[in-house]
Scaffold this motif. Structure first.
Motif, PDB file in Angstrom:
ATOM      1  N   ARG A  55      11.002  31.534 -17.135  1.00  0.00           N
ATOM      2  CA  ARG A  55      11.055  32.287 -15.876  1.00  0.00           C
ATOM      3  C   ARG A  55      12.482  32.266 -15.304  1.00  0.00           C
ATOM      4  O   ARG A  55      12.964  33.262 -14.771  1.00  0.00           O
ATOM      5  CB  ARG A  55      10.060  31.698 -14.882  1.00  0.00           C
ATOM      6  CG  ARG A  55      10.049  32.376 -13.548  1.00  0.00           C
ATOM      7  CD  ARG A  55       9.331  33.719 -13.612  1.00  0.00           C
ATOM      8  NE  ARG A  55       9.261  34.245 -12.256  1.00  0.00           N
ATOM      9  CZ  ARG A  55       9.485  35.495 -11.942  1.00  0.00           C
ATOM     10  NH1 ARG A  55       9.744  36.378 -12.870  1.00  0.00           N
ATOM     11  NH2 ARG A  55       9.425  35.903 -10.704  1.00  0.00           N
ATOM     12  N   TYR A  56      13.145  31.135 -15.407  1.00  0.00           N
ATOM     13  CA  TYR A  56      14.536  31.008 -14.971  1.00  0.00           C
ATOM     14  C   TYR A  56      15.417  32.003 -15.736  1.00  0.00           C
ATOM     15  O   TYR A  56      16.245  32.708 -15.144  1.00  0.00           O
ATOM     16  CB  TYR A  56      14.975  29.556 -15.190  1.00  0.00           C
ATOM     17  CG  TYR A  56      16.362  29.167 -14.753  1.00  0.00           C
ATOM     18  CD1 TYR A  56      17.070  29.829 -13.756  1.00  0.00           C
ATOM     19  CD2 TYR A  56      16.977  28.067 -15.344  1.00  0.00           C
ATOM     20  CE1 TYR A  56      18.337  29.419 -13.365  1.00  0.00           C
ATOM     21  CE2 TYR A  56      18.236  27.642 -14.958  1.00  0.00           C
ATOM     22  CZ  TYR A  56      18.916  28.328 -13.966  1.00  0.00           C
ATOM     23  OH  TYR A  56      20.168  27.909 -13.587  1.00  0.00           O
ATOM     24  N   CYS A  59      14.797  35.510 -14.481  1.00  0.00           N
ATOM     25  CA  CYS A  59      15.476  35.750 -13.204  1.00  0.00           C
ATOM     26  C   CYS A  59      16.952  36.052 -13.428  1.00  0.00           C
ATOM     27  O   CYS A  59      17.523  36.942 -12.787  1.00  0.00           O
ATOM     28  CB  CYS A  59      15.305  34.542 -12.284  1.00  0.00           C
ATOM     29  SG  CYS A  59      13.607  34.350 -11.676  1.00  0.00           S
ATOM     30  N   THR A 111      11.756  42.013  -9.740  1.00  0.00           N
ATOM     31  CA  THR A 111      11.812  40.664 -10.317  1.00  0.00           C
ATOM     32  C   THR A 111      12.836  39.807  -9.597  1.00  0.00           C
ATOM     33  O   THR A 111      12.561  38.637  -9.282  1.00  0.00           O
ATOM     34  CB  THR A 111      12.117  40.737 -11.822  1.00  0.00           C
ATOM     35  OG1 THR A 111      11.085  41.492 -12.457  1.00  0.00           O
ATOM     36  CG2 THR A 111      12.176  39.346 -12.443  1.00  0.00           C
ATOM     37  N   THR A 112      14.016  40.349  -9.301  1.00  0.00           N
ATOM     38  CA  THR A 112      15.032  39.582  -8.587  1.00  0.00           C
ATOM     39  C   THR A 112      14.516  39.158  -7.217  1.00  0.00           C
ATOM     40  O   THR A 112      14.704  38.004  -6.800  1.00  0.00           O
ATOM     41  CB  THR A 112      16.343  40.387  -8.449  1.00  0.00           C
ATOM     42  OG1 THR A 112      16.835  40.660  -9.763  1.00  0.00           O
ATOM     43  CG2 THR A 112      17.393  39.616  -7.678  1.00  0.00           C
ATOM     44  N   CYS A 115      12.176  36.295  -7.585  1.00  0.00           N
ATOM     45  CA  CYS A 115      12.900  35.068  -7.930  1.00  0.00           C
ATOM     46  C   CYS A 115      13.528  34.444  -6.688  1.00  0.00           C
ATOM     47  O   CYS A 115      13.442  33.234  -6.476  1.00  0.00           O
ATOM     48  CB  CYS A 115      13.973  35.358  -8.979  1.00  0.00           C
ATOM     49  SG  CYS A 115      13.283  35.877 -10.568  1.00  0.00           S
ATOM     50  N   SER A 118      10.947  32.836  -4.634  1.00  0.00           N
ATOM     51  CA  SER A 118      10.456  31.605  -5.255  1.00  0.00           C
ATOM     52  C   SER A 118      11.526  30.504  -5.318  1.00  0.00           C
ATOM     53  O   SER A 118      11.243  29.390  -5.767  1.00  0.00           O
ATOM     54  CB  SER A 118       9.969  31.887  -6.680  1.00  0.00           C
ATOM     55  OG  SER A 118       8.901  32.799  -6.657  1.00  0.00           O
ATOM     56  N   ILE A 120      14.247  30.574  -7.228  1.00  0.00           N
ATOM     57  CA  ILE A 120      14.819  30.453  -8.573  1.00  0.00           C
ATOM     58  C   ILE A 120      16.185  31.124  -8.567  1.00  0.00           C
ATOM     59  O   ILE A 120      16.284  32.303  -8.220  1.00  0.00           O
ATOM     60  CB  ILE A 120      13.902  31.094  -9.636  1.00  0.00           C
ATOM     61  CG1 ILE A 120      12.524  30.445  -9.600  1.00  0.00           C
ATOM     62  CG2 ILE A 120      14.537  30.969 -11.023  1.00  0.00           C
ATOM     63  CD1 ILE A 120      11.489  31.128 -10.474  1.00  0.00           C
ATOM     64  N   THR A 122      19.623  33.067  -9.608  1.00  0.00           N
ATOM     65  CA  THR A 122      19.937  34.174 -10.507  1.00  0.00           C
ATOM     66  C   THR A 122      21.431  34.114 -10.805  1.00  0.00           C
ATOM     67  O   THR A 122      22.134  33.243 -10.313  1.00  0.00           O
ATOM     68  CB  THR A 122      19.553  35.517  -9.867  1.00  0.00           C
ATOM     69  OG1 THR A 122      20.265  35.667  -8.638  1.00  0.00           O
ATOM     70  CG2 THR A 122      18.058  35.597  -9.584  1.00  0.00           C
TER      71      THR A 122
END
Length: 123
Positions: A55-56, A59, A111-112, A115, A118, A120, A122
């Motif tokens: 997932r990382y 992102c 998606t960004t 992220c 969440s 996470i 980028t």
């Protein structure tokens, strides 16, 4: 007859109890392979499974896609490894202006945003 843990008064974890998720994101390396083909190498500690490190990488790919002025990416492959608590992923994506053919496509903007929400990092 009670088992040894019960007899000793030990508390067994309740179903659904999990250790808190405390990720330590340790870097993203991006490498343009050929035109629209990009490699992302990410490292983290504290992942629960390989899915967290994948997932990382996703992102990173989403943000990179936006930086390059494109709107979409397609996942090609991800290799995940863990050694001594350090998780690493080597992921490859294609980036494009329009929605590419394939099953594993991402809308980079959506998606960004997910992220960031969440927590996470980028690119």
């Amino acid at each position: 007859m009670a088992d040894a843990a019960s007899a000793a008064g030990a508390q067994m974890p309740e179903a659904g109890d999990e250790a808190p998720f405390d990720p330590k994101y340790q870097g993203i390396e991006t490498r343009l392979l050929d035109g629209d083909l990009v490699s992302f190498n990410v490292r983290m500690r504290g992942a629960r499974t390989g899915e967290d490190v994948s997932r990382y990488a996703e992102c990173a790919a989403a943000q990179y896609t936006l930086i390059r002025g494109y709107g979409f990416a397609r996942h090609v492959r991800t290799k995940v490894a863990e050694t001594g608590g350090l998780w690493q992923a080597d992921a490859v994506y294609t980036i494009s202006e329009s929605l590419p053919k394939g099953f594993k496509t991402i809308d980079a903007e959506v998606t960004t945003a997910a992220c960031v929400e969440s927590g996470i990092p980028t690119v």
